[in-house]
Enzyme design. Structure first.
Site, PDB file in Angstrom:
ATOM      1  CB  VAL A  23       4.104  -2.009 131.745  1.00 49.97           C
ATOM      2  CG1 VAL A  23       4.651  -2.943 130.670  1.00 49.97           C
ATOM      3  CG2 VAL A  23       4.732  -0.618 131.627  1.00 49.97           C
ATOM      4  NE  ARG A  72      23.213   2.985 139.416  1.00 53.17           N
ATOM      5  CZ  ARG A  72      22.625   3.450 140.517  1.00 53.17           C
ATOM      6  NH1 ARG A  72      22.880   2.912 141.691  1.00 53.17           N
ATOM      7  NH2 ARG A  72      21.780   4.458 140.458  1.00 53.17           N
ATOM      8  N   GLY A 102      16.602   5.661 134.674  1.00 55.22           N
ATOM      9  CA  GLY A 102      17.120   6.999 134.406  1.00 55.22           C
ATOM     10  C   GLY A 102      17.830   7.077 133.058  1.00 55.22           C
ATOM     11  CG  ASP A 127      18.481  11.352 141.673  1.00 52.16           C
ATOM     12  OD1 ASP A 127      18.227  11.374 142.892  1.00 52.16           O
ATOM     13  OD2 ASP A 127      19.322  10.583 141.166  1.00 52.16           O
ATOM     14  NE  ARG A 154      11.056  24.490 160.303  1.00 53.33           N
ATOM     15  CZ  ARG A 154      11.360  25.769 160.046  1.00 53.33           C
ATOM     16  NH1 ARG A 154      11.391  26.653 161.004  1.00 53.33           N
ATOM     17  NH2 ARG A 154      11.624  26.152 158.817  1.00 53.33           N
ATOM     18  CG  MET A 169      19.926  10.805 148.080  1.00 49.84           C
ATOM     19  SD  MET A 169      19.077   9.241 147.804  1.00 49.84           S
ATOM     20  CE  MET A 169      20.279   8.113 148.486  1.00 49.84           C
ATOM     21  N   GLY A 170      19.969  13.523 145.014  1.00 54.02           N
ATOM     22  CA  GLY A 170      19.651  14.196 143.755  1.00 54.02           C
ATOM     23  C   GLY A 170      20.757  14.069 142.733  1.00 54.02           C
ATOM     24  CB  ALA A 186      16.409  25.834 153.881  1.00 53.38           C
ATOM     25  CG  HIS A 250      20.359   4.538 150.230  1.00 53.41           C
ATOM     26  ND1 HIS A 250      21.648   4.963 150.468  1.00 53.41           N
ATOM     27  CD2 HIS A 250      20.322   4.108 148.951  1.00 53.41           C
ATOM     28  CE1 HIS A 250      22.364   4.774 149.376  1.00 53.41           C
ATOM     29  NE2 HIS A 250      21.594   4.259 148.452  1.00 53.41           N
TER      30      HIS A 250
HETATM   31  P1  ADP Z   1      20.064   5.446 135.828  1.00 57.17           P
HETATM   32  O1  ADP Z   1      19.306   4.637 134.836  1.00 57.17           O
HETATM   33  O2  ADP Z   1      19.279   5.709 137.072  1.00 57.17           O
HETATM   34  O3  ADP Z   1      20.664   6.691 135.211  1.00 57.17           O
HETATM   35  P2  ADP Z   1      22.687   4.125 135.755  1.00 57.17           P
HETATM   36  O4  ADP Z   1      23.401   5.269 135.116  1.00 57.17           O
HETATM   37  O5  ADP Z   1      23.377   3.404 136.859  1.00 57.17           O
HETATM   38  O6  ADP Z   1      21.285   4.542 136.366  1.00 57.17           O
HETATM   39  O7  ADP Z   1      22.339   3.084 134.590  1.00 57.17           O
HETATM   40  C1  ADP Z   1      21.625   1.896 134.868  1.00 57.17           C
HETATM   41  C2  ADP Z   1      22.117   0.776 133.976  1.00 57.17           C
HETATM   42  O8  ADP Z   1      21.898   1.121 132.610  1.00 57.17           O
HETATM   43  C3  ADP Z   1      23.603   0.485 134.048  1.00 57.17           C
HETATM   44  O9  ADP Z   1      23.951  -0.321 135.138  1.00 57.17           O
HETATM   45  C4  ADP Z   1      23.826  -0.239 132.737  1.00 57.17           C
HETATM   46  O10 ADP Z   1      23.397  -1.568 132.805  1.00 57.17           O
HETATM   47  C5  ADP Z   1      22.916   0.525 131.790  1.00 57.17           C
HETATM   48  N1  ADP Z   1      23.684   1.584 131.118  1.00 57.17           N
HETATM   49  C6  ADP Z   1      24.071   2.765 131.612  1.00 57.17           C
HETATM   50  N2  ADP Z   1      24.808   3.462 130.708  1.00 57.17           N
HETATM   51  C7  ADP Z   1      24.868   2.708 129.605  1.00 57.17           C
HETATM   52  C8  ADP Z   1      25.468   2.860 128.326  1.00 57.17           C
HETATM   53  N3  ADP Z   1      26.173   3.941 128.008  1.00 57.17           N
HETATM   54  N4  ADP Z   1      25.328   1.855 127.432  1.00 57.17           N
HETATM   55  C9  ADP Z   1      24.620   0.749 127.747  1.00 57.17           C
HETATM   56  N5  ADP Z   1      24.043   0.543 128.937  1.00 57.17           N
HETATM   57  C10 ADP Z   1      24.138   1.497 129.862  1.00 57.17           C
END
Ligand code: ADP
Length: 320
Positions: A23, A72, A102, A127, A154, A169-170, A186, A250
């Site tokens: 980027v 987060r 994600g 994941d 193993r 994980m996942g 497995a 982790h």
């Molecule tokens: P991932 O991106 O890996 O799915 P999270 O679900 O924890 O991880 O989301 C990461 C961050 O994205 C959250 O901590 C939050 O800041 C933001 N986020 C997640 N869901 C929402 C939502 N519905 N609206 C706005 N921001 C969101």
């Protein structure tokens, strides 16, 4: 667009650095100013960012984790937090953001886009659980890490004629468990997408292989199922084999990204900036049928993803 930014959000994944590098370099090479936002959306709220140049991203392509750190951020889900984030963008003249993360992070990107800051999502998570993309940056590295760790298990399991129940994980996605389960041979694989009768799919399978003189067993269980200690106890009691359990944890998230992750991260990061350069926002860059394409974020978030049942059936047939 003249000024863009990049952030990593949600769980970190190997290859995120390669995406950041792509980027920054693509932006700079095309005359843009590129900011790196620290700690995901939290850094956007706190005005914690730094302007990056082509040299700022030297020596990171081979490193796991993310040089921009991840977080987060609950405050970002509230209107007040969102408005602070928009103020930061206005203050620095940021016209577009590449969000590497994600589906949760993509929801944040969608909300920001709807409020006038065009965002491009890039799928980064070990994941492989992003509904719109066949592949997520970090998955291949993680898969190989799991395979390596279970190969080591193993050796000891075989030496002591034991059974090992391994939690992988996942999140709610069984891709890592299914694919690593096949790769390590497995005896049984338990994933959320396919309803498993433990008695039939694990206990009876072990008993059947015991009759063919097999003495050591590896059982792979997805995080979304959990309960590996209880399953180990049950196997020991019902199959008469000494059984241990392990949650890999982790360590699966770290390490130097594989070539596949570095290449795909580079392609996706490049593609994301190409969109912003054309003034296009509100998209996610994804992989579909081995091609890098982009979808509308809102559309992408409503898609669904299914497990490869053929692969599951193959595993069932040959791991005996
Ligand atoms: P991932 O991106 O890996 O799915 P999270 O679900 O924890 O991880 O989301 C990461 C961050 O994205 C959250 O901590 C939050 O800041 C933001 N986020 C997640 N869901 C929402 C939502 N519905 N609206 C706005 N921001 C969101």
């Amino acid at each position: 667009m003249k000024t863009i930014a990049v952030l990593t959000s949600g769980g970190d994944a190997p290859g995120m650095n390669a995406a950041i590098r792509a980027v920054v370099r693509t932006g700079c090479e095309n005359g843009m100013s590129v900011y790196g936002i620290n700690r995901g959306y939290q850094g956007l709220i706190d005005d914690d960012l730094i302007e990056l140049n082509i040299r700022s991203v030297s020596d990171i392509i081979h490193r796991g984790g993310t040089m921009l750190h991840s977080a987060r951020c609950l405050a970002f889900k509230e209107e007040e937090g969102m408005q602070k984030a928009i103020e930061t963008c206005k203050k620095h003249g940021i016209e577009g953001i590449v969000v590497i993360g994600g589906d949760g992070s993509f929801r944040g990107a969608r909300d920001l886009s709807l409020r006038g800051i065009p965002c491009i999502g890039v799928p980064g998570t070990i994941d492989n659980d992003i509904v719109s993309s066949d592949y997520t940056i970090g998955y291949d590295t993680c898969l190989n890490t799991i395979m390596d760790m279970v190969d080591r298990l193993r050796d000891t399991v075989e030496s002591h004629s034991r059974c090992m129940v391994v939690e992988v994980m996942g999140n709610r996605c069984g891709d890592l468990t299914l694919n690593s389960g096949i790769a390590v041979g497995a005896t049984a694989i338990v994933i959320p997408e396919i309803q498993s009768d433990i008695e039939k799919h694990v206990i009876e399978r072990i008993r059947r292989t015991q009759k063919t003189d097999k003495k050591h067993f590896i059982i792979m269980v997805a995080e979304g199922i959990g309960g590996v200690a209880a399953l180990a106890k049950k196997i020991q009691e019902e199959c008469g084999v000494e059984t241990r359990s392990i949650v890999l944890g982790h360590v699966q998230r770290g390490g130097s990204p594989t070539a596949r992750d570095r290449v795909i991260a580079s392609e996706m990061g490049y593609h994301a900036v190409q969109l912003l350069m054309k003034g296009i926002g509100n998209r996610v860059v994804v992989m579909r049928k081995d091609e890098i394409v982009d979808y509308d974020i809102i559309e992408a978030l409503t898609m669904t993803k299914e497990i490869d049942t053929t692969l599951y059936n193959i595993a069932h047939e040959i791991s005996i």
